[in-house]
Design an enzyme around this catalytic site. Structure first.
Site, mmCIF file in Angstrom:
data_model
loop_
_atom_site.group_PDB
_atom_site.id
_atom_site.type_symbol
_atom_site.label_atom_id
_atom_site.label_comp_id
_atom_site.label_asym_id
_atom_site.label_seq_id
_atom_site.Cartn_x
_atom_site.Cartn_y
_atom_site.Cartn_z
ATOM 1 N N GLY A 98 -6.520 13.838 1.882
ATOM 2 C CA GLY A 98 -6.824 13.714 3.445
ATOM 3 C C GLY A 98 -7.522 12.435 3.694
ATOM 4 O O GLY A 98 -7.996 12.446 5.149
ATOM 5 N N ASN B 74 -6.736 9.537 4.667
ATOM 6 C CA ASN B 74 -6.081 8.857 5.492
ATOM 7 C C ASN B 74 -6.323 9.672 6.788
ATOM 8 O O ASN B 74 -6.388 8.878 7.940
ATOM 9 C CB ASN B 74 -4.556 8.343 5.126
ATOM 10 N N HIS C 11 1.943 3.285 2.636
ATOM 11 C CA HIS C 11 2.333 3.040 1.181
ATOM 12 C C HIS C 11 1.305 2.104 0.531
ATOM 13 O O HIS C 11 1.027 1.116 1.106
ATOM 14 C CB HIS C 11 3.870 2.727 1.045
#
Ligand code: GRF
Length: 208
Positions: free
Chosen positions: A12, A14, A110
Site C-alpha cells: 500500500g 501507493n 504500472h
C-alpha cells in the site's frame, strides 16, 4: 467532490502516497472514501485504518468464479459511490463487467514505461527484472486508464529515471516507486478529479 475507491493487494505505498497527497491538499476535488483489498493481510488495510478510511476485503479465492468475484467488487464500488477507481498495487484481474461499468474511470499505476515490460505476467519485481535483463538505460512508471487488455488503456502520465549500472531489481523498484509512482499517481488522480483528462480515441489530452 469526487469519491475515490482505491483497490489494493499489498504494502500500500501507493495508497499511502494518495493519502498523504489528499491530506496535503494536492488532490483537488477528490476524496478517498473506500479501500478494497484483494488480500486480508495486506498492510494497505492498516494504512487505511490509521486515517479512518473504511476498508473491505474482497478475496478472489472466496468466490467460485470470476463472475461472482466481479459482482462482489461491483457491489463494493457501488456501495462506496465511487466516481473514480484507482488500482494501487492491485494484483487481481477485473472482469469486463467492472471495466465496462467504469469505462475510463479506472486508473492503474504500472512500474514501467508502457508499452515496455507490460501486459500479462509483468507485475511488481518481475517488471524491473525484465528491464535490467534487457539492459535499458531509462525506465519509469505509467499511469493509464484500464481497459479489457492488461496495461493497454490510454496513457495519462509517464515519467522516467536513469537505470544505474549497479541496480538490482529491488533498488530499481524502490527508486521508481519513491521518485515516480508516488508522484504521478496522485497527480493523475487530481487531474481526473479536476476534469482535466480528455480521452481522445486511445490517447489522452491533459488540460493543464
Ligand atoms: C508497485 O511496484 C506498483 O508499481 C505496483 O505494485 C507494487 C506495489 O505497490 N502496481 P504498493 O506498495 O502495494 O502500492
Amino acid at each position: 467532490m469526487l469519491n475515490i475507491a482505491v483497490l489494493v493487494s499489498g504494502g500500500g505505498t501507493n495508497l499511502q502516497a494518495l493519502i498523504d497527497s489528499e491530506r496535503n491538499g494536492e488532490i483537488k476535488n477528490g476524496k478517498i472514501v473506500r479501500v478494497i483489498s484483494s488480500k486480508a493481510d495486506a498492510y494497505a488495510i492498516e494504512r487505511a485504518k490509521k486515517v479512518g478510511i473504511p476498508a473491505v476485503v474482497v478475496e478472489r479465492k472466496k468466490y467460485e468464479n470470476s463472475q461472482q468475484y466481479d459482482e462482489a467488487i461491483l457491489s463494493a464500488l457501488e456501495e462506496s459511490k465511487a466516481d473514480l477507481v484507482v488500482l494501487a498495487g492491485f494484483m487481481s484481474i477485473l472482469g469486463a463487467s467492472v471495466i465496462r461499468k467504469y469505462e475510463n474511470k479506472i486508473i492503474n499505476i504500472h512500474p514501467a514505461l508502457i508499452p515496455s515490460f507490460c501486459g500479462k505476467g509483468f507485475y511488481g519485481l518481475k517488471v524491473h527484472e525484465a528491464a535490467l535483463e534487457k539492459g535499458v538505460k531509462v525506465t519509469g512508471a505509467t499511469v493509464h486508464f484500464v481497459n479489457e487488455i492488461a496495461d493497454d488503456g490510454a496513457i495519462i502520465l509517464q515519467e522516467c529515471i536513469k537505470v544505474n549500472d549497479d541496480d538490482t531489481p529491488q533498488t530499481l523498484q524502490r527508486r521508481v516507486m519513491e521518485n515516480i509512482e508516488w508522484k504521478i499517481l496522485p497527480k493523475a488522480v487530481s487531474l481526473f478529479c479536476e476534469g482535466k483528462i480528455e480521452v481522445v480515441g486511445s490517447k489522452t489530452k491533459i488540460k493543464e
